[in-house]
Design an enzyme around this catalytic site. Sequence first.
Site, PDB file in Angstrom:
ATOM      1  N   LYS A  44     -10.820   5.158  46.991  1.00 17.92           N
ATOM      2  CA  LYS A  44     -11.972   4.413  46.488  1.00 17.92           C
ATOM      3  C   LYS A  44     -12.004   3.028  47.116  1.00 17.92           C
ATOM      4  O   LYS A  44     -10.971   2.452  47.423  1.00 17.92           O
ATOM      5  CB  LYS A  44     -11.891   4.244  44.969  1.00 17.92           C
TER       6      LYS A  44
ATOM      7  N   ARG B 115     -13.068  12.494  28.727  1.00 18.27           N
ATOM      8  CA  ARG B 115     -14.427  12.470  28.174  1.00 18.27           C
ATOM      9  C   ARG B 115     -15.005  13.864  28.065  1.00 18.27           C
ATOM     10  O   ARG B 115     -15.911  14.104  27.281  1.00 18.27           O
ATOM     11  CB  ARG B 115     -15.334  11.608  29.047  1.00 18.27           C
TER      12      ARG B 115
ATOM     13  N   SER C  97     -16.575   3.656  34.732  1.00 22.38           N
ATOM     14  CA  SER C  97     -16.635   2.491  35.625  1.00 22.38           C
ATOM     15  C   SER C  97     -17.683   2.676  36.711  1.00 22.38           C
ATOM     16  O   SER C  97     -18.434   1.746  37.028  1.00 22.38           O
ATOM     17  CB  SER C  97     -15.275   2.238  36.263  1.00 22.38           C
TER      18      SER C  97
ATOM     19  N   HIS D  37     -11.993   2.526  28.179  1.00 25.09           N
ATOM     20  CA  HIS D  37     -10.587   2.305  28.538  1.00 25.09           C
ATOM     21  C   HIS D  37      -9.839   1.643  27.385  1.00 25.09           C
ATOM     22  O   HIS D  37      -8.724   2.038  27.042  1.00 25.09           O
ATOM     23  CB  HIS D  37     -10.470   1.407  29.783  1.00 25.09           C
TER      24      HIS D  37
END
Length: 188
Positions: free
Chosen positions: A41, A93, A130, A17
């Site tokens: 979440k 990514r 994460s 991040h």
Amino acid sequence: MTIAVCPGSFDPLTLGHLDIVRRARSLFDDVVLGVARNSSKSALLSAEQRVEIARAALDASPGLEDVRVAIVPGLLVDFCREVGAVAVVKGLRGGADFDAELPMALMNRHLVGVETVFVPGDPALAHVASSLVKDVARFGGPVDDLVPAGVGDLVRRALADRAAGSTPATEQSRQARQATPTTEGTGR
């Protein structure tokens, strides 16, 4: 002056991040790290903890001390309008990230015209997420080299609290109950 928002749940903030924020800072005059509350979440860390973590990490990162940190209270597009952002910066990514981010980018542009800038993540950090940090920490694995200083300890403590039945939400609720006067047993 151009303003960009780097949004995410940052639960927890990772070195990946910070890499994206650093690169966004090189592209825009002003950057706001927007800590989002993702309703799909269950956060390990409270939004306030995530803001504190981000502020400390940015303050300790040369060139990022002026990046603002704020909670995104609702729709990202409303937050962008509020802070005057012309762009959202998202790190990718790999292809799966693009597939997940593209519909959101198109919706944000549809709603208010804010553009999304995709920044490829540093290949050395492509494995850092994460969710993986939490999974590794949950089973006692090392995560301190994946997150800013001190964040590994906070994640381990939060995981231990959750295992013991205490979460940021239940802790806040417990504190609120203790602070609220009650009329039980007074006959009122």
